[in-house]
Motif scaffolding. Structure first.
Motif, PDB file in Angstrom:
ATOM      1  N   PHE A  29       0.828  -1.204   0.000  1.00  0.00           N
ATOM      2  CA  PHE A  29       0.000   0.000   0.000  1.00  0.00           C
ATOM      3  C   PHE A  29       0.866   1.259   0.000  1.00  0.00           C
ATOM      4  O   PHE A  29       0.487   2.297  -0.562  1.00  0.00           O
ATOM      5  N   LEU A  30       2.029   1.199   0.616  1.00  0.00           N
ATOM      6  CA  LEU A  30       2.910   2.359   0.707  1.00  0.00           C
ATOM      7  C   LEU A  30       3.392   2.826  -0.661  1.00  0.00           C
ATOM      8  O   LEU A  30       3.843   3.961  -0.807  1.00  0.00           O
ATOM      9  N   LEU A  31       3.283   1.960  -1.670  1.00  0.00           N
ATOM     10  CA  LEU A  31       3.758   2.288  -3.011  1.00  0.00           C
ATOM     11  C   LEU A  31       2.620   2.678  -3.953  1.00  0.00           C
ATOM     12  O   LEU A  31       2.846   2.864  -5.141  1.00  0.00           O
ATOM     13  N   THR A  32       1.416   2.819  -3.426  1.00  0.00           N
ATOM     14  CA  THR A  32       0.279   3.192  -4.261  1.00  0.00           C
ATOM     15  C   THR A  32       0.249   4.708  -4.466  1.00  0.00           C
ATOM     16  O   THR A  32       0.960   5.463  -3.795  1.00  0.00           O
ATOM     17  N   SER A  33      -0.605   5.165  -5.382  1.00  0.00           N
ATOM     18  CA  SER A  33      -0.702   6.591  -5.710  1.00  0.00           C
ATOM     19  C   SER A  33      -1.433   7.359  -4.605  1.00  0.00           C
ATOM     20  O   SER A  33      -2.054   6.767  -3.714  1.00  0.00           O
ATOM     21  N   ASN A  34      -1.390   8.681  -4.698  1.00  0.00           N
ATOM     22  CA  ASN A  34      -2.095   9.527  -3.727  1.00  0.00           C
ATOM     23  C   ASN A  34      -3.606   9.347  -3.810  1.00  0.00           C
ATOM     24  O   ASN A  34      -4.324   9.657  -2.856  1.00  0.00           O
ATOM     25  N   ASN A  35      -4.102   8.888  -4.960  1.00  0.00           N
ATOM     26  CA  ASN A  35      -5.544   8.689  -5.139  1.00  0.00           C
ATOM     27  C   ASN A  35      -6.039   7.365  -4.564  1.00  0.00           C
ATOM     28  O   ASN A  35      -7.244   7.150  -4.453  1.00  0.00           O
ATOM     29  N   TYR A  36      -5.107   6.488  -4.218  1.00  0.00           N
ATOM     30  CA  TYR A  36      -5.518   5.126  -3.883  1.00  0.00           C
ATOM     31  C   TYR A  36      -6.367   5.058  -2.613  1.00  0.00           C
ATOM     32  O   TYR A  36      -7.266   4.221  -2.511  1.00  0.00           O
ATOM     33  N   LEU A  37      -6.092   5.927  -1.671  1.00  0.00           N
ATOM     34  CA  LEU A  37      -6.845   5.881  -0.417  1.00  0.00           C
ATOM     35  C   LEU A  37      -8.334   6.112  -0.671  1.00  0.00           C
ATOM     36  O   LEU A  37      -9.183   5.454  -0.051  1.00  0.00           O
ATOM     37  N   GLN A  38      -8.660   7.033  -1.588  1.00  0.00           N
ATOM     38  CA  GLN A  38     -10.061   7.269  -1.921  1.00  0.00           C
ATOM     39  C   GLN A  38     -10.655   6.058  -2.640  1.00  0.00           C
ATOM     40  O   GLN A  38     -11.803   5.684  -2.395  1.00  0.00           O
ATOM     41  N   HIS A  39      -9.868   5.451  -3.514  1.00  0.00           N
ATOM     42  CA  HIS A  39     -10.335   4.230  -4.186  1.00  0.00           C
ATOM     43  C   HIS A  39     -10.602   3.124  -3.164  1.00  0.00           C
ATOM     44  O   HIS A  39     -11.587   2.385  -3.274  1.00  0.00           O
ATOM     45  N   LEU A  40      -9.716   3.014  -2.176  1.00  0.00           N
ATOM     46  CA  LEU A  40      -9.875   1.993  -1.142  1.00  0.00           C
ATOM     47  C   LEU A  40     -11.150   2.246  -0.336  1.00  0.00           C
ATOM     48  O   LEU A  40     -11.894   1.304  -0.021  1.00  0.00           O
ATOM     49  N   ALA A  41     -11.413   3.515  -0.017  1.00  0.00           N
ATOM     50  CA  ALA A  41     -12.641   3.854   0.706  1.00  0.00           C
ATOM     51  C   ALA A  41     -13.869   3.434  -0.093  1.00  0.00           C
ATOM     52  O   ALA A  41     -14.840   2.894   0.464  1.00  0.00           O
ATOM     53  N   THR A  42     -13.839   3.645  -1.407  1.00  0.00           N
ATOM     54  CA  THR A  42     -14.953   3.243  -2.275  1.00  0.00           C
ATOM     55  C   THR A  42     -15.110   1.729  -2.282  1.00  0.00           C
ATOM     56  O   THR A  42     -16.229   1.202  -2.171  1.00  0.00           O
ATOM     57  N   MET A  43     -13.994   1.009  -2.377  1.00  0.00           N
ATOM     58  CA  MET A  43     -14.051  -0.456  -2.388  1.00  0.00           C
ATOM     59  C   MET A  43     -14.596  -1.007  -1.073  1.00  0.00           C
ATOM     60  O   MET A  43     -15.406  -1.935  -1.063  1.00  0.00           O
ATOM     61  N   LEU A  44     -14.174  -0.422   0.029  1.00  0.00           N
ATOM     62  CA  LEU A  44     -14.652  -0.885   1.332  1.00  0.00           C
ATOM     63  C   LEU A  44     -16.139  -0.591   1.503  1.00  0.00           C
ATOM     64  O   LEU A  44     -16.867  -1.382   2.113  1.00  0.00           O
ATOM     65  N   ALA A  45     -16.595   0.525   0.953  1.00  0.00           N
ATOM     66  CA  ALA A  45     -18.034   0.838   0.993  1.00  0.00           C
ATOM     67  C   ALA A  45     -18.816  -0.183   0.171  1.00  0.00           C
ATOM     68  O   ALA A  45     -19.906  -0.610   0.556  1.00  0.00           O
ATOM     69  N   GLU A  46     -18.261  -0.589  -0.969  1.00  0.00           N
ATOM     70  CA  GLU A  46     -18.910  -1.599  -1.815  1.00  0.00           C
ATOM     71  C   GLU A  46     -18.969  -2.949  -1.113  1.00  0.00           C
ATOM     72  O   GLU A  46     -19.880  -3.742  -1.371  1.00  0.00           O
ATOM     73  N   ALA A  47     -17.995  -3.206  -0.252  1.00  0.00           N
ATOM     74  CA  ALA A  47     -17.970  -4.485   0.463  1.00  0.00           C
ATOM     75  C   ALA A  47     -19.119  -4.587   1.471  1.00  0.00           C
ATOM     76  O   ALA A  47     -19.389  -5.665   1.998  1.00  0.00           O
ATOM     77  N   ASN A  48     -19.769  -3.446   1.729  1.00  0.00           N
ATOM     78  CA  ASN A  48     -20.995  -3.404   2.534  1.00  0.00           C
ATOM     79  C   ASN A  48     -20.795  -3.990   3.925  1.00  0.00           C
ATOM     80  O   ASN A  48     -21.323  -5.045   4.269  1.00  0.00           O
ATOM     81  N   MET A  49     -20.030  -3.271   4.754  1.00  0.00           N
ATOM     82  CA  MET A  49     -19.802  -3.682   6.138  1.00  0.00           C
ATOM     83  C   MET A  49     -20.208  -2.541   7.071  1.00  0.00           C
ATOM     84  O   MET A  49     -19.373  -1.947   7.755  1.00  0.00           O
ATOM     85  N   PRO A  50     -21.510  -2.189   7.090  1.00  0.00           N
ATOM     86  CA  PRO A  50     -21.950  -1.039   7.887  1.00  0.00           C
ATOM     87  C   PRO A  50     -21.643  -1.158   9.366  1.00  0.00           C
ATOM     88  O   PRO A  50     -21.433  -0.155  10.055  1.00  0.00           O
ATOM     89  N   GLN A  51     -21.590  -2.386   9.870  1.00  0.00           N
ATOM     90  CA  GLN A  51     -21.324  -2.576  11.297  1.00  0.00           C
ATOM     91  C   GLN A  51     -19.882  -2.205  11.651  1.00  0.00           C
ATOM     92  O   GLN A  51     -19.540  -2.056  12.824  1.00  0.00           O
ATOM     93  N   ASN A  52     -19.024  -2.064  10.637  1.00  0.00           N
ATOM     94  CA  ASN A  52     -17.613  -1.755  10.877  1.00  0.00           C
ATOM     95  C   ASN A  52     -17.222  -0.378  10.352  1.00  0.00           C
ATOM     96  O   ASN A  52     -16.033  -0.111  10.169  1.00  0.00           O
ATOM     97  N   GLU A  53     -18.209   0.491  10.104  1.00  0.00           N
ATOM     98  CA  GLU A  53     -17.910   1.794   9.497  1.00  0.00           C
ATOM     99  C   GLU A  53     -16.917   2.615  10.326  1.00  0.00           C
ATOM    100  O   GLU A  53     -16.025   3.256   9.782  1.00  0.00           O
ATOM    101  N   LYS A  54     -17.087   2.595  11.644  1.00  0.00           N
ATOM    102  CA  LYS A  54     -16.190   3.369  12.501  1.00  0.00           C
ATOM    103  C   LYS A  54     -14.758   2.843  12.416  1.00  0.00           C
ATOM    104  O   LYS A  54     -13.795   3.619  12.300  1.00  0.00           O
ATOM    105  N   LYS A  55     -14.601   1.510  12.461  1.00  0.00           N
ATOM    106  CA  LYS A  55     -13.268   0.922  12.378  1.00  0.00           C
ATOM    107  C   LYS A  55     -12.635   1.185  11.008  1.00  0.00           C
ATOM    108  O   LYS A  55     -11.431   1.420  10.907  1.00  0.00           O
ATOM    109  N   ILE A  56     -13.456   1.148   9.951  1.00  0.00           N
ATOM    110  CA  ILE A  56     -12.942   1.413   8.614  1.00  0.00           C
ATOM    111  C   ILE A  56     -12.446   2.851   8.513  1.00  0.00           C
ATOM    112  O   ILE A  56     -11.370   3.117   7.959  1.00  0.00           O
ATOM    113  N   ALA A  57     -13.209   3.802   9.067  1.00  0.00           N
ATOM    114  CA  ALA A  57     -12.800   5.205   9.043  1.00  0.00           C
ATOM    115  C   ALA A  57     -11.483   5.400   9.796  1.00  0.00           C
ATOM    116  O   ALA A  57     -10.589   6.129   9.336  1.00  0.00           O
ATOM    117  N   THR A  58     -11.351   4.740  10.943  1.00  0.00           N
ATOM    118  CA  THR A  58     -10.110   4.826  11.719  1.00  0.00           C
ATOM    119  C   THR A  58      -8.950   4.225  10.938  1.00  0.00           C
ATOM    120  O   THR A  58      -7.847   4.786  10.896  1.00  0.00           O
TER     121      THR A  58
END
Length: 290
Positions: free
Chosen positions: A105-134
């Motif tokens: 992950f350390l070698l990914t682009s500056n945009n990757y974090l936003q892409h990761l947030a989108t992917m995690l949202a698609e994974a549909n884990m609402p019960q873990n939203e706080k942990k995902i944000a952290t």
């Protein structure tokens, strides 16, 4: 244990990582221990006056005193605490050996974090939203620290993992439209292109090796400070396509035997892999096929 041999700073770092993993704020710990929030922050800086305090902290944080002391293996059942612990170790490291899927992950682009947030949202884990944000906040800090210090970094990459990454794209679920899948595959391609650019720019401090052999599905990272081993992090969590930051048990250990065995595994795979310019050319050829 002789108090003079105890690494209080490292204990404080583990306390913070375990507190994050337990989804506790400093004030939660303060209330339970009947101390001030400022005192909790001092504990996390390593200002521990009474070793007996660790018994109460270990019970609250659902771990053992030996783990807090670094004598035993540390275990993390969610990505937030684990990646915080990795951030701490990376901050102290001058050399890092990494095998993460498809690449670090350390070698990914500056945009990757936003892409990761989108992917995690698609994974549909609402019960873990706080942990995902952290977790996302910690990952952002990890990357910022890494690029400000840029330690000697060696990343072992499995070619099949890169091919899978390009084939699936940056998706959190396979249940997406064909047009969206095409868009995500293009984003994955841009990430590999960014990796190539980074390698060409940072060749003096960044090395990769691409292996076509079978590679462990369990990912790991080894940390050194001036050739002195700091620790080994072993992870079931994924930050690539179909990411997972909530389910699994990660571990961190300072065991010399464990570090030696994983270093030997890394070195054996590295030895027979395409390296540096050869690895860059292999990545470029892989892009041509996709």
């Amino acid at each position: 244990m002789d108090n003079s041999t105890i690494d209080y700073f490292s204990i404080g770092q583990r306390l913070r990582a375990y507190r994050i993993a337990a989804s506790l704020k400093a004030e939660d710990v303060a209330k339970n221990l009947k101390i001030s929030r400022a005192a909790v922050y001092r504990l996390e800086k390593g200002e521990i006056i009474k070793i007996e305090t660790l018994d109460r902290l270990a019970s609250l944080l659902d771990t053992s005193v030996t783990s807090l002391l670094g004598v035993d293996t540390e275990y993390y059942s969610s990505g937030d605490g684990f990646f915080e612990r990795m951030r701490q170790l990376e901050e102290q490291s001058t050399q890092i050996y990494s095998h993460f899927d498809p690449f670090s992950f350390l070698l990914t682009s500056n945009n990757y974090l936003q892409h990761l947030a989108t992917m995690l949202a698609e994974a549909n884990m609402p019960q873990n939203e706080k942990k995902i944000a952290t977790t996302l906040a910690i990952l952002k800090e990890r990357k910022g620290n890494f690029h400000s210090s840029f330690p000697q970094f060696m990343n072992l990459i499995g070619l099949q993992n890169v091919e899978r990454f390009l084939h699936l794209g940056l998706v959190g679920s396979l249940n997406i439209s064909p047009s969206k899948k095409m868009e995500r595959c293009l984003l994955a391609r841009k990430e590999v292109e960014h990796l190539i650019e980074l390698l060409e720019e940072k060749g003096d401090s960044l090395e990769i090796a691409i292996t076509q052999e079978s590679i462990p599905s369990l990912t790991f990272q080894i940390f050194y400070q001036q050739q002195r081993p700091l620790g080994l992090a072993i992870s079931p969590f994924r930050l690539g396509e179909l990411p997972n930051v909530c389910s699994g048990i990660a571990s961190v250990t300072a065991s010399n035997d464990a570090i030696k065995r994983y270093q030997n595994l890394f070195d054996n795979l590295w030895k027979n892999s395409a390296k540096n310019k050869q690895a860059i050319n292999l990545l470029k050829k892989t892009l041509e096929r996709y």
